[in-house]
Design a protein around this motif. Structure first.
Motif, PDB file in Angstrom:
ATOM      1  N   ASN A  13     -20.761  26.751  32.716  1.00 38.80           N
ATOM      2  CA  ASN A  13     -21.356  25.483  33.137  1.00 38.80           C
ATOM      3  C   ASN A  13     -20.653  24.984  34.389  1.00 38.80           C
ATOM      4  O   ASN A  13     -19.467  24.639  34.355  1.00 38.80           O
ATOM      5  CB  ASN A  13     -21.224  24.460  31.991  1.00 38.80           C
ATOM      6  CG  ASN A  13     -21.936  23.167  32.278  1.00 38.80           C
ATOM      7  OD1 ASN A  13     -22.052  22.738  33.414  1.00 38.80           O
ATOM      8  ND2 ASN A  13     -22.400  22.524  31.218  1.00 38.80           N
ATOM      9  N   SER A  14     -21.368  24.919  35.485  1.00 43.53           N
ATOM     10  CA  SER A  14     -20.770  24.524  36.758  1.00 43.53           C
ATOM     11  C   SER A  14     -20.353  23.059  36.802  1.00 43.53           C
ATOM     12  O   SER A  14     -19.573  22.662  37.665  1.00 43.53           O
ATOM     13  CB  SER A  14     -21.733  24.828  37.912  1.00 43.53           C
ATOM     14  OG  SER A  14     -22.928  24.080  37.750  1.00 43.53           O
ATOM     15  N   SER A  15     -20.846  22.236  35.885  1.00 42.14           N
ATOM     16  CA  SER A  15     -20.448  20.824  35.893  1.00 42.14           C
ATOM     17  C   SER A  15     -19.055  20.620  35.282  1.00 42.14           C
ATOM     18  O   SER A  15     -18.451  19.565  35.461  1.00 42.14           O
ATOM     19  CB  SER A  15     -21.480  19.955  35.173  1.00 42.14           C
ATOM     20  OG  SER A  15     -21.538  20.286  33.805  1.00 42.14           O
ATOM     21  N   VAL A  16     -18.526  21.616  34.581  1.00 42.45           N
ATOM     22  CA  VAL A  16     -17.152  21.546  34.078  1.00 42.45           C
ATOM     23  C   VAL A  16     -16.244  21.973  35.227  1.00 42.45           C
ATOM     24  O   VAL A  16     -16.402  23.056  35.780  1.00 42.45           O
ATOM     25  CB  VAL A  16     -16.948  22.467  32.855  1.00 42.45           C
ATOM     26  CG1 VAL A  16     -15.485  22.491  32.427  1.00 42.45           C
ATOM     27  CG2 VAL A  16     -17.838  22.034  31.702  1.00 42.45           C
ATOM     28  N   VAL A  17     -15.296  21.106  35.587  1.00 49.28           N
ATOM     29  CA  VAL A  17     -14.462  21.395  36.750  1.00 49.28           C
ATOM     30  C   VAL A  17     -13.113  22.003  36.398  1.00 49.28           C
ATOM     31  O   VAL A  17     -12.434  22.549  37.267  1.00 49.28           O
ATOM     32  CB  VAL A  17     -14.277  20.139  37.627  1.00 49.28           C
ATOM     33  CG1 VAL A  17     -15.613  19.682  38.202  1.00 49.28           C
ATOM     34  CG2 VAL A  17     -13.624  19.018  36.835  1.00 49.28           C
ATOM     35  N   ALA A  18     -12.688  21.904  35.129  1.00 50.59           N
ATOM     36  CA  ALA A  18     -11.417  22.477  34.701  1.00 50.59           C
ATOM     37  C   ALA A  18     -11.404  22.546  33.174  1.00 50.59           C
ATOM     38  O   ALA A  18     -12.176  21.855  32.513  1.00 50.59           O
ATOM     39  CB  ALA A  18     -10.255  21.645  35.209  1.00 50.59           C
ATOM     40  N   VAL A  19     -10.507  23.374  32.626  1.00 51.15           N
ATOM     41  CA  VAL A  19     -10.477  23.606  31.183  1.00 51.15           C
ATOM     42  C   VAL A  19      -9.037  23.548  30.672  1.00 51.15           C
ATOM     43  O   VAL A  19      -8.123  24.056  31.321  1.00 51.15           O
ATOM     44  CB  VAL A  19     -11.080  24.988  30.839  1.00 51.15           C
ATOM     45  CG1 VAL A  19     -10.935  25.309  29.368  1.00 51.15           C
ATOM     46  CG2 VAL A  19     -12.544  25.064  31.263  1.00 51.15           C
ATOM     47  N   ILE A  20      -8.866  22.937  29.494  1.00 47.04           N
ATOM     48  CA  ILE A  20      -7.604  22.984  28.767  1.00 47.04           C
ATOM     49  C   ILE A  20      -7.843  23.737  27.464  1.00 47.04           C
ATOM     50  O   ILE A  20      -8.740  23.402  26.708  1.00 47.04           O
ATOM     51  CB  ILE A  20      -7.057  21.572  28.465  1.00 47.04           C
ATOM     52  CG1 ILE A  20      -6.734  20.823  29.755  1.00 47.04           C
ATOM     53  CG2 ILE A  20      -5.810  21.667  27.578  1.00 47.04           C
ATOM     54  CD1 ILE A  20      -6.287  19.387  29.544  1.00 47.04           C
ATOM     55  N   ASP A  21      -7.025  24.749  27.226  1.00 50.11           N
ATOM     56  CA  ASP A  21      -7.090  25.535  25.998  1.00 50.11           C
ATOM     57  C   ASP A  21      -5.784  25.325  25.245  1.00 50.11           C
ATOM     58  O   ASP A  21      -4.731  25.770  25.690  1.00 50.11           O
ATOM     59  CB  ASP A  21      -7.298  27.007  26.339  1.00 50.11           C
ATOM     60  CG  ASP A  21      -7.271  27.908  25.119  1.00 50.11           C
ATOM     61  OD1 ASP A  21      -7.675  27.454  24.031  1.00 50.11           O
ATOM     62  OD2 ASP A  21      -6.835  29.065  25.260  1.00 50.11           O
ATOM     63  N   ASP A  22      -5.833  24.639  24.118  1.00 50.72           N
ATOM     64  CA  ASP A  22      -4.641  24.361  23.314  1.00 50.72           C
ATOM     65  C   ASP A  22      -4.696  25.198  22.035  1.00 50.72           C
ATOM     66  O   ASP A  22      -5.527  24.951  21.163  1.00 50.72           O
ATOM     67  CB  ASP A  22      -4.581  22.865  22.990  1.00 50.72           C
ATOM     68  CG  ASP A  22      -3.290  22.449  22.303  1.00 50.72           C
ATOM     69  OD1 ASP A  22      -2.569  23.321  21.789  1.00 50.72           O
ATOM     70  OD2 ASP A  22      -3.006  21.241  22.272  1.00 50.72           O
ATOM     71  N   SER A  23      -3.850  26.192  21.953  1.00 50.45           N
ATOM     72  CA  SER A  23      -3.710  27.060  20.772  1.00 50.45           C
ATOM     73  C   SER A  23      -4.933  27.932  20.517  1.00 50.45           C
ATOM     74  O   SER A  23      -5.258  28.235  19.369  1.00 50.45           O
ATOM     75  CB  SER A  23      -3.404  26.226  19.518  1.00 50.45           C
ATOM     76  OG  SER A  23      -2.219  25.492  19.671  1.00 50.45           O
ATOM     77  N   GLY A  24      -5.595  28.348  21.566  1.00 48.07           N
ATOM     78  CA  GLY A  24      -6.798  29.159  21.417  1.00 48.07           C
ATOM     79  C   GLY A  24      -6.500  30.626  21.176  1.00 48.07           C
ATOM     80  O   GLY A  24      -5.428  31.124  21.492  1.00 48.07           O
ATOM     81  N   PHE A  25      -7.488  31.319  20.591  1.00 52.84           N
ATOM     82  CA  PHE A  25      -7.359  32.756  20.356  1.00 52.84           C
ATOM     83  C   PHE A  25      -8.123  33.531  21.415  1.00 52.84           C
ATOM     84  O   PHE A  25      -8.966  32.984  22.116  1.00 52.84           O
ATOM     85  CB  PHE A  25      -7.823  33.132  18.942  1.00 52.84           C
ATOM     86  CG  PHE A  25      -9.250  32.784  18.622  1.00 52.84           C
ATOM     87  CD1 PHE A  25     -10.293  33.625  18.976  1.00 52.84           C
ATOM     88  CD2 PHE A  25      -9.557  31.613  17.936  1.00 52.84           C
ATOM     89  CE1 PHE A  25     -11.608  33.316  18.669  1.00 52.84           C
ATOM     90  CE2 PHE A  25     -10.875  31.290  17.622  1.00 52.84           C
ATOM     91  CZ  PHE A  25     -11.895  32.143  17.988  1.00 52.84           C
TER      92      PHE A  25
END
Length: 141
Positions: A13-25
Motif C-alpha cells: 500500500n503506497s499510502s503507508v509511509v513507514a512500518v514498525i514491526d514489534d516482535s514479528g515472525f
C-alpha cells in the motif's frame, strides 16, 4: 500477527509511509515449527502434518504467510523491534525481517524483553527510537 499485517500492508500500500514491526515472525511455518518443537520436544519438521490439517481446516495455506517476502519488497522506512528473551517468536526471525528489508531501516533489540514486552521493559528507549526524525512517520497496525 500485528507485525505480519504491518509489513504486508506497508509493502503493498503506497499510502503507508513507514512500518514498525514489534516482535514479528519471518514465516508462519517457522514460528509454528519453533513452538511445536518447544512444546513437544520433537523435531520441527514433524509439524508438517499439523500444518496440512490446519490449512485444510481453516481453508488457507499457512505456508503462504511469509512477511519475510514482503519485507524484501518494502521501499520505505522500517523499524524492527526485538525482545531478546522472546519465547514465542525466536529473536532471529526479527533479524531475518531486518536483513531482508532494504534501507532505510533500523533495528532495536531490548535485551531483557520478551514478546511485545520492549515498551514496558525500556519505555524511554522505545519512545526515543520510534520518535526519532527518521521514524516520525512510522505507521503501526
Amino acid at each position: 500477527m500485528g507485525g505480519v499485517l504491518a509489513i504486508e500492508t506497508g509493502a503493498r500500500n503506497s499510502s503507508v509511509v513507514a512500518v514498525i514491526d514489534d516482535s514479528g515472525f519471518d514465516t508462519l511455518p517457522d514460528v509454528i515449527g519453533f513452538k511445536f518443537s518447544q512444546i513437544t520436544r520433537l523435531p520441527s519438521w514433524l509439524d508438517m502434518g499439523m500444518m496440512t490439517v490446519q490449512s485444510l481446516d481453516l481453508n488457507f495455506n499457512a505456508s503462504e504467510v511469509r512477511p519475510l517476502d514482503d519485507a524484501s519488497k518494502l521501499h520505505k522506512p522500517l523499524l524492527v523491534i526485538i525482545g531478546a528473551k522472546d519465547q514465542l517468536v525466536p529473536p532471529i526471525e526479527g533479524n531475518n525481517i531486518y536483513n531482508a528489508a532494504s534501507n532505510p531501516k533500523e533495528l532495536m533489540v531490548v535485551l531483557k524483553a520478551g514478546h511485545v514486552d520492549s515498551y514496558s521493559v525500556d519505555t524511554k528507549r522505545y519512545r526515543n527510537c520510534s520518535d526519532t526524525p527518521k521514524a516520525s512517520s512510522y505507521v503501526t497496525i
